[in-house]
Design a protein around this motif. Structure first.
Motif, PDB file in Angstrom:
ATOM      1  N   THR A 130       0.865  -1.170   0.000  1.00  0.00           N
ATOM      2  CA  THR A 130       0.000   0.000   0.000  1.00  0.00           C
ATOM      3  C   THR A 130       0.910   1.231   0.000  1.00  0.00           C
ATOM      4  O   THR A 130       2.124   1.124  -0.118  1.00  0.00           O
ATOM      5  N   GLN A 131       0.337   2.401   0.161  1.00  0.00           N
ATOM      6  CA  GLN A 131       1.146   3.616   0.230  1.00  0.00           C
ATOM      7  C   GLN A 131       1.851   3.765   1.576  1.00  0.00           C
ATOM      8  O   GLN A 131       2.687   4.652   1.738  1.00  0.00           O
ATOM      9  N   GLU A 132       1.552   2.889   2.521  1.00  0.00           N
ATOM     10  CA  GLU A 132       2.140   3.000   3.849  1.00  0.00           C
ATOM     11  C   GLU A 132       2.900   1.765   4.305  1.00  0.00           C
ATOM     12  O   GLU A 132       3.844   1.876   5.096  1.00  0.00           O
ATOM     13  N   GLY A 184       4.050   0.189  -4.225  1.00  0.00           N
ATOM     14  CA  GLY A 184       3.774   0.371  -2.811  1.00  0.00           C
ATOM     15  C   GLY A 184       5.029   0.247  -1.959  1.00  0.00           C
ATOM     16  O   GLY A 184       6.150   0.124  -2.446  1.00  0.00           O
ATOM     17  N   VAL A 185       4.830   0.290  -0.655  1.00  0.00           N
ATOM     18  CA  VAL A 185       5.929   0.210   0.306  1.00  0.00           C
ATOM     19  C   VAL A 185       6.313  -1.263   0.478  1.00  0.00           C
ATOM     20  O   VAL A 185       5.579  -2.043   1.078  1.00  0.00           O
ATOM     21  N   PRO A 191      10.398  -1.064  -8.101  1.00  0.00           N
ATOM     22  CA  PRO A 191       9.520  -0.629  -7.011  1.00  0.00           C
ATOM     23  C   PRO A 191       9.025   0.805  -7.207  1.00  0.00           C
ATOM     24  O   PRO A 191       9.569   1.571  -8.014  1.00  0.00           O
ATOM     25  N   GLN A 192       8.012   1.159  -6.461  1.00  0.00           N
ATOM     26  CA  GLN A 192       7.488   2.529  -6.433  1.00  0.00           C
ATOM     27  C   GLN A 192       8.269   3.288  -5.363  1.00  0.00           C
ATOM     28  O   GLN A 192       7.874   3.357  -4.211  1.00  0.00           O
ATOM     29  N   MET A 193       9.368   3.902  -5.766  1.00  0.00           N
ATOM     30  CA  MET A 193      10.286   4.484  -4.800  1.00  0.00           C
ATOM     31  C   MET A 193       9.733   5.722  -4.102  1.00  0.00           C
ATOM     32  O   MET A 193      10.165   6.062  -3.006  1.00  0.00           O
ATOM     33  N   ARG A 228       5.107   9.163 -10.166  1.00  0.00           N
ATOM     34  CA  ARG A 228       4.053   9.526 -11.112  1.00  0.00           C
ATOM     35  C   ARG A 228       2.789  10.023 -10.421  1.00  0.00           C
ATOM     36  O   ARG A 228       1.767  10.264 -11.062  1.00  0.00           O
ATOM     37  N   GLN A 229       2.861  10.165  -9.093  1.00  0.00           N
ATOM     38  CA  GLN A 229       1.726  10.729  -8.370  1.00  0.00           C
ATOM     39  C   GLN A 229       1.859  12.242  -8.186  1.00  0.00           C
ATOM     40  O   GLN A 229       0.863  12.959  -8.183  1.00  0.00           O
TER      41      GLN A 229
END
Length: 352
Positions: A202-204, A241-242, A260-262, A286-287
């Protein structure tokens, strides 16, 4: 140095001449920017051979429910029912064929050859390219397919309850993916890397506790990676995500490259812990930065990612997804920044 050699040297920390680049474009970006984006890609060519039909990495051709366009209530080859609003996004499953374990005894996976047309497209494209570019092909997904079959909430509950059927389903999907790897290895001369595509964060935080992931899913990924490596290909993993809690495990399993989404993790911390141990195709933010930042912000992020992962004579691939909300100026700043970084020696400052 060919693009193929450049990318391979980045993965193996063998000193590419510069940072290799992989283009990634949402279809709507071509509609928005048209010739400007095409011209930009000609000025800053990528090092990965992309599918002529999708402009993305190669993959088994997806079923109609996962293909582009607005589709409603369409069932894929696994029995999952999809809604898709447009061709910029994958869509969402709202009909889960295994939402009740009572349905499991009658469940059958599709044949692993489903979508083989995408493999045939890859073979012809590589031949036409004379294999000058790195060839990456996706084998499929484990965690997402589990969610699509069971439903996301059910998938989480299964892990907590240590449900026996969960392991049986995991093994069936894993065997399906391994059989697909075996199909791909028949075309070993055309393939450099095989990609597993799963979002685990997730984002966390991680979607499930790391100890659960290690118990339930780590053995499955180890089996898939072992099959890939036995055939002499590099093993790639995309996971948003994390996910830093399982990066040590992913390296231990044998993945050669992580995507990964760094932006939702501490870049310096991840670089300190894992830089130089595995190649990072570190996704640009990209957010926020790509769509809403300035070109200077974009350039600064590329430098931050390179400093974290790319100073070990390899280990970093320039990668950023261009969506409909990304200004062309930011796309150009990203590609220009990628092009500045070279590897004449480990740790040497980038060429200006």
């Amino acid at each position: 140095m060919t693009s193929r050699e450049r990318y391979t040297r980045a993965i193996t920390f063998a000193g590419p001449d510069r940072v290799p680049v992989m283009h990634r474009t949402i279809p709507g970006a071509f509609r928005r920017h048209g010739g400007k984006l095409e011209a930009l890609y000609e000025r800053y060519p990528g090092d990965v051979l992309l599918s002529p039909s999708t402009r993305a990495w190669f993959a088994f051709k997806r079923g109609v429910a996962e293909s582009s366009g607005a589709l409603h209530g369409v069932t894929d080859e696994w029995g999952c029912v999809w809604d898709s609003l447009n061709d910029d996004y994958l869509g969402q499953v709202f009909g889960h064929p295994l939402d009740d374990w009572e349905k499991f005894p009658g469940f059958r996976c599709p044949e692993p050859t489903v979508g083989i047309e995408g493999v045939h497209e890859m073979v012809e494209a590589v031949k036409a390219d004379r294999h000058q570019h790195y060839c990456l092909i996706e084998v499929g997904t484990l965690w997402h397919r589990t969610n699509w079959l069971r439903g996301f909430e059910n998938s989480l509950v299964d892990v907590v309850e240590d449900c026996p059927e969960m392991y049986a389903l995991r093994d069936r999907i894993t065997d399906f993916l391994v059989k697909r790897v075996e199909i791909l290895l028949r075309h070993r001369e055309q393939i450099d890397g095989i990609l597993v595509n799963d979002d685990w964060g997730t984002q966390e935080t991680l979607m499930i506790r790391p100890e659960y992931w290690r118990k339930v899913y780590k053995p499955a990924y180890a089996k898939i990676v072992a099959a890939i490596k036995a055939g002499g290909c590099f093993a790639h993993l995309h996971t948003d995500g994390v996910t830093d809690a399982i990066m040590e495990d992913l390296i231990e399993i044998g993945f050669d490259e992580l995507n990964p989404q760094m932006s939702c993790m501490d870049i310096e911390s991840v670089g300190h812990r894992f830089g130089g141990r595995v190649c990072f195709r570190a996704d640009m933010d990209r957010q926020y930065v790509l769509p809403f930042g300035t070109p200077a912000d974009v350039t600064a992020l590329v430098e931050q990612l390179y400093n974290a992962f790319g100073t070990k004579n390899g280990g970093y691939v320039g990668y950023g997804q261009i969506n409909t909300d990304v200004p062309i100026e930011n796309a150009e700043a990203m590609l220009a920044a990628f092009a500045r970084f070279t590897y004449p020696a480990a740790g040497k400052a980038p060429a200006r």
